[in-house]
Write a protein that holds these residues in place. Sequence first.
Motif, short mmCIF file in Angstrom:
data_model
loop_
_atom_site.label_atom_id
_atom_site.label_comp_id
_atom_site.label_asym_id
_atom_site.label_seq_id
_atom_site.Cartn_x
_atom_site.Cartn_y
_atom_site.Cartn_z
N THR A 60 53.89 -41.87 -16.67
CA THR A 60 54.53 -42.88 -15.83
C THR A 60 53.83 -44.24 -16.01
OG1 THR A 60 53.14 -42.02 -14.07
CG2 THR A 60 55.42 -41.30 -14.08
N LEU A 181 49.15 -37.63 -4.14
CA LEU A 181 50.07 -36.90 -5.00
C LEU A 181 50.16 -37.54 -6.37
CD1 LEU A 181 53.04 -36.14 -2.59
CD2 LEU A 181 51.30 -34.57 -3.43
N GLN A 182 50.17 -36.72 -7.40
CA GLN A 182 50.32 -37.23 -8.75
C GLN A 182 51.78 -37.49 -9.07
OE1 GLN A 182 48.72 -37.61 -11.96
NE2 GLN A 182 47.02 -38.23 -10.72
N GLY A 183 52.66 -36.69 -8.46
CA GLY A 183 54.07 -36.89 -8.75
C GLY A 183 54.45 -36.57 -10.18
N VAL A 184 53.90 -35.47 -10.71
CA VAL A 184 54.31 -35.04 -12.05
C VAL A 184 55.70 -34.44 -11.97
CG1 VAL A 184 53.90 -33.32 -13.83
CG2 VAL A 184 52.00 -34.63 -12.91
N LYS A 185 56.58 -34.89 -12.84
CA LYS A 185 57.91 -34.30 -12.87
C LYS A 185 57.79 -32.83 -13.23
CE LYS A 185 61.60 -35.57 -14.83
NZ LYS A 185 62.41 -36.09 -15.93
N ARG A 186 58.53 -32.01 -12.49
CA ARG A 186 58.31 -30.58 -12.63
C ARG A 186 58.59 -30.08 -14.05
NH1 ARG A 186 58.52 -28.40 -7.07
NH2 ARG A 186 58.02 -30.25 -5.90
N ASP A 214 42.09 -29.68 -11.42
CA ASP A 214 43.30 -29.28 -10.68
C ASP A 214 44.39 -28.83 -11.64
OD1 ASP A 214 42.06 -29.90 -8.32
OD2 ASP A 214 43.14 -31.78 -7.98
N TYR A 215 44.62 -29.61 -12.69
CA TYR A 215 45.69 -29.27 -13.62
C TYR A 215 45.33 -28.05 -14.46
CZ TYR A 215 48.72 -32.92 -12.21
OH TYR A 215 49.58 -33.67 -11.46
N ARG B 186 57.81 -21.39 -16.18
CA ARG B 186 57.57 -22.77 -15.84
C ARG B 186 58.73 -23.42 -15.07
NH1 ARG B 186 53.21 -24.52 -19.54
NH2 ARG B 186 52.30 -22.52 -20.02
N MET B 189 59.21 -23.72 -11.02
CA MET B 189 58.61 -24.70 -10.13
C MET B 189 59.60 -25.83 -9.80
SD MET B 189 55.58 -23.41 -9.60
CE MET B 189 54.19 -24.49 -9.24
N GLU B 190 60.60 -25.99 -10.65
CA GLU B 190 61.65 -26.99 -10.43
C GLU B 190 62.48 -26.67 -9.19
OE1 GLU B 190 63.20 -29.47 -12.37
OE2 GLU B 190 62.36 -29.24 -14.38
N GLY B 217 47.95 -25.47 -4.02
CA GLY B 217 47.30 -26.54 -4.77
C GLY B 217 48.18 -27.05 -5.90
N ARG B 220 51.03 -29.23 -4.73
CA ARG B 220 50.65 -30.59 -4.33
C ARG B 220 50.60 -31.55 -5.52
NH1 ARG B 220 47.44 -28.25 -0.22
NH2 ARG B 220 45.71 -27.89 -1.64
N LEU B 221 50.47 -30.99 -6.73
CA LEU B 221 50.39 -31.85 -7.92
C LEU B 221 51.76 -32.31 -8.39
CD1 LEU B 221 47.72 -29.78 -9.89
CD2 LEU B 221 47.33 -31.87 -8.59
N LEU B 222 52.80 -31.69 -7.85
CA LEU B 222 54.15 -32.01 -8.31
C LEU B 222 54.80 -33.06 -7.40
CD1 LEU B 222 55.33 -28.39 -9.16
CD2 LEU B 222 54.54 -30.13 -10.75
N ARG B 223 55.75 -33.76 -7.96
CA ARG B 223 56.44 -34.82 -7.26
C ARG B 223 57.28 -34.26 -6.11
NH1 ARG B 223 59.97 -38.65 -11.05
NH2 ARG B 223 57.93 -38.87 -12.01
N ARG B 224 57.29 -34.94 -5.00
CA ARG B 224 58.13 -34.51 -3.87
C ARG B 224 59.59 -34.81 -4.18
NH1 ARG B 224 56.93 -36.34 2.12
NH2 ARG B 224 58.97 -36.03 3.09
#
Lengths: 340, 340
Positions: A60, A181-186, A214-215, B186, B189-190, B217, B220-224
């Motif tokens: 991003t 939050l990192q907001g990684v796209k799933r 964490d990742y 994988r 998680m979507e 945990g 929490r790393l994924l985008r809301r």
Amino acid sequence: MTPEELARSVARGERRALARAITLVESRRADHGAQGAALLDALARESGGRQAIRIGLSGTPGVGKSTFIESFGLMLTAQGLRVAVLAVDPSSARTGGSILGDKTRMERLSRDPKAFIRPSPSQTHLGGVARRTREAVALCEGAGFDVVLIETVGVGQSETVVAELSDVFLLLLAPAGGDELQGVKRGIMEVADLIVVNKADGDLKPAAQRTRADYAGALRLLRRRPQDPEGFPKAMTVSALEGGGIDTVWSEIGALVAWRRENGHWDRRRADQARHWFLEDVRQGLLAELDAPANRDLLEHMARDVAAGRVAPAAAAQELLTRLERASAPGAELSGAARV
Amino acid sequence: MTPEELARSVARGERRALARAITLVESRRADHGAQGAALLDALARESGGRQAIRIGLSGTPGVGKSTFIESFGLMLTAQGLRVAVLAVDPSSARTGGSILGDKTRMERLSRDPKAFIRPSPSQTHLGGVARRTREAVALCEGAGFDVVLIETVGVGQSETVVAELSDVFLLLLAPAGGDELQGVKRGIMEVADLIVVNKADGDLKPAAQRTRADYAGALRLLRRRPQDPEGFPKAMTVSALEGGGIDTVWSEIGALVAWRRENGHWDRRRADQARHWFLEDVRQGLLAELDAPANRDLLEHMARDVAAGRVAPAAAAQELLTRLERASAPGAELSGAARV
């Protein structure tokens, strides 16, 4: 200059010829389409078998993508390798600026004679972006580049497209503080081979290391893919600014590529990708019927009725298909009669 | 019995009528297809507006899916709610046994007059599974069930299909010991709204709690996502065997559903799903041209050439489309001439 002449210049590695060739395949003019096909065909004969390492890169805005590419690219050119950088950015027009439109962001790399940076083409639908980027990648390979970096900001489905164009896929992240939050796209977790946490320098270093951990933990929870050797996908830290860890990214890519080559995954992935793009082009060709303005309006009108619950999805689809068939087959009655 | 009569029996909640109606929509016979459409149409008029809570549930074999469904289902029927259980299992023929083929796995629930369990239909391609499951869900809603559980083992793309059919999606997991890999697909998680770690009983309780924390945990790393209230997606533990936490799963679903209803996400998701299935049916209808045996052979033959690198994907696609056009338009010459 004929497409054949242009192909020969590209195959000799002439930068201006490459730039011109990419402009040709990016063009939407119908006559350019035919010339582009002839060019690619001629180039395949001129330079058949040449393969770059295609590296997809997503991140991003703000994670330091340009700094990373500059640092990574300069390390490669210092080793004598030739590097091309392409961008897939379906949103460039919308966000008001291409991620690579301003070459000054990678000032040193853009002046490097062993590097070639191509700004992203103007906004279009993702299918068009995919085809043109594929062709630009093929041109860079034919021009003898050792590494082709394909960058995306990861808007919409773009990293899926880039993953289908790449041999290796990198996700670049910034350090996250505490519970931030990192907001990684799933979907990205599906395709990433390396998760690279940037800005592991100065005050941010501990946060970068925590984010990496964490990742690494999250990756362990996911199923191992057949194309991954032990330990991959891997999470690591770098400092694009200071150069720390950049060489490790390259050596990890090297280890991954070597393993995949030895175990047949490299060739299989390339073959699967070719197959994927063939089927995708066929499907897009058949679905193009829906792009005609009248059909698009009808589709949209019926989709609204369906969404509002006025008609069931299956019934609406059946009606639309019947209408399309009638509209597109002027000889339909004739052939129907012939069959009786 | 006419489709209209059958629809009235289904709408009155008659179980045998429902079973018969599902068999009708699952049939591949052409005349059954027309009757099934008439049935669904009539049922929509009889029971229009009835909505169940559709819960998608995915989990690999061994996580205790049947035990969970039995325990969860009996809790709901004890509250006076009517529960239907459907299965999406495109692999049932391959693995030699449907996940729900043996009702004895949910012996008590299958005898409960407020529950309806439908084994998964025999193997077919996923597109067919999707349409039939959609129609079975519509029949269960029309029959007045309060909750429809749609179960999948998550083979291939099946949880994506189930997610597009569900209001809420649950992923069921087993506790993992130490560094043991869970092997979560994988893509899941979507779509997951709740990650439920089962077997939080006896010796496995600490491991279940650790696994829950690991997934909390990772989440929490994924985008809301816009459709998620604060705290969702959520990871939790249950013991399907002892019943611990099963009521909490239901109350969390209730909280999620209430929030989505209040904030317009419930209706929007249903509308988006209807639109999705309409477009999907239209696309499948257009792509069905590729299913004709002669075309399928040609496609496969050309795909092999493409994968082997003998022809470029775009060129092969163009050639195939040209051939299909010629083959499918007996009036093509005529209309071509007419246009000149």
